[in-house]
Design a protein around this motif. Structure first.
Motif, short mmCIF file in Angstrom:
data_model
loop_
_atom_site.label_atom_id
_atom_site.label_comp_id
_atom_site.label_asym_id
_atom_site.label_seq_id
_atom_site.Cartn_x
_atom_site.Cartn_y
_atom_site.Cartn_z
N UNK A 240 49.76 45.56 37.80
CA UNK A 240 48.82 44.50 37.47
C UNK A 240 48.60 43.50 38.58
N UNK A 241 47.68 42.58 38.32
CA UNK A 241 47.38 41.48 39.20
C UNK A 241 46.89 40.32 38.34
N UNK A 242 46.66 39.18 38.96
CA UNK A 242 46.11 38.02 38.26
C UNK A 242 44.70 37.73 38.76
N UNK A 243 43.87 37.22 37.86
CA UNK A 243 42.55 36.74 38.23
C UNK A 243 42.39 35.34 37.67
N UNK A 244 42.30 34.36 38.58
CA UNK A 244 42.15 32.96 38.21
C UNK A 244 40.67 32.60 38.29
#
Length: 281
Positions: A240-244
């Motif tokens: 996964x990754x993060x999207x802000x």
């Protein structure tokens, strides 16, 4: 809207080598780049919050750069404890900003300011809000950067979490003197969130009165083991990754919403409604 994607803990090794003899981190990172390039709208910038390579070798950074080459958005990295002295020479644009600015550096994405804070201690797995010699230059720099634009919203990024997760073997390697970092943030309400890496899994809490997040890895996850005597280990959970996403919500500093994004191809999206507007059964 401004979107900032975040990857962390990619642990790239030399070509042909797998982490721990098992994890093809290069293939996982290549999949993450493909996923990042598919996001719509495209991210304004991508953060990489440390442990980009496994042993801090120049050849590993060259491999990392080759895998990241297709990335469409600008990449801005900060080091982790695995990255070592070869980190800054591998990223000359970031290194130039750090030399010009001080103990970290600043990136602007429209109205949003992203402050990248170097939490590493040479040769140590843990991080520190204080300087390696015990001084306060890092915190003084951060205080000065934040004070220079008190009306601009900020996302603060670093490698080591300033809070405990309950995973004991990782918590021993977290940020030391977090209370000193908290004292700086409490003077600057425009800091909307703190985001970091190091623990290889999605974790959310509060720190200094604002959201604090850990970004998952696009490769392996640290095993979720809350036993104080748990044995360190990893699991091949979904990457996964993060999207802000920052929105000008009409409030003083706008609104920052962070999404956990699984990396991969999944069925869908499928419609909820038929062409005539009726809910599909």
């Amino acid at each position: 809207m401004i979107t900032v994607a975040q990857i962390s803990d990619t642990h790239i090794r030399k070509p042909g080598l797998k982490a721990y003899g098992r994890v093809d981190t290069a293939a996982h990172l290549a999949a993450a780049v493909t996923h990042l390039n598919s996001l719509r709208p495209a991210p304004d910038i991508v953060l990489a919050t440390g442990d980009l390579v496994d042993f801090g070798e120049a050849a590993e950074f060259a491999h990392f750069q080759a895998i990241m080459a297709p990335l469409a958005a600008p990449l801005w990295p900060i080091p982790g404890n695995h990255d070592g002295a070869a980190f800054w020479p591998a990223f000359p644009d970031a290194a130039a900003r750090r030399r010009a600015e001080g103990e970290g550096y600043l990136v602007e994405a429209g109205p949003l300011r992203v402050v990248l804070f170097d939490s590493t201690v040479p040769g140590a797995p843990y991080g520190d809000a204080l300087d390696p010699d015990g001084g306060s230059r890092r915190l003084d720099w951060l205080d000065t950067v934040l004070a220079a634009a008190p009306e601009r919203p900020v996302l603060l990024a670093l490698h080591h979490p300033p809070f405990a997760t309950g995973i004991a073997h990782m918590d021993r390697q977290n940020l030391r003197h977090p209370e000193r970092l908290a004292a700086v943030l409490e003077r600057h309400p425009q800091v909307l969130a703190v985001t970091c890496g190091h623990v290889h899994r999605s974790v959310a809490t509060q720190f200094a009165g604002r959201p604090a997040l850990i970004c998952p890895s696009p490769a392996h996850a640290v095993a979720l083991d809350l036993d104080p005597d748990g044995v360190p280990g990893f699991a091949m959970e979904p990457p996964g990754l993060l999207l802000h996403a920052w929105h000008d919500a009409g409030s003083r500093f706008g609104s920052l919403v962070s999404h956990v994004v699984p990396v991969g191809r999944f069925p869908g999206p499928f419609p909820f409604y038929a062409a005539d507007g009726t809910l599909l059964g």
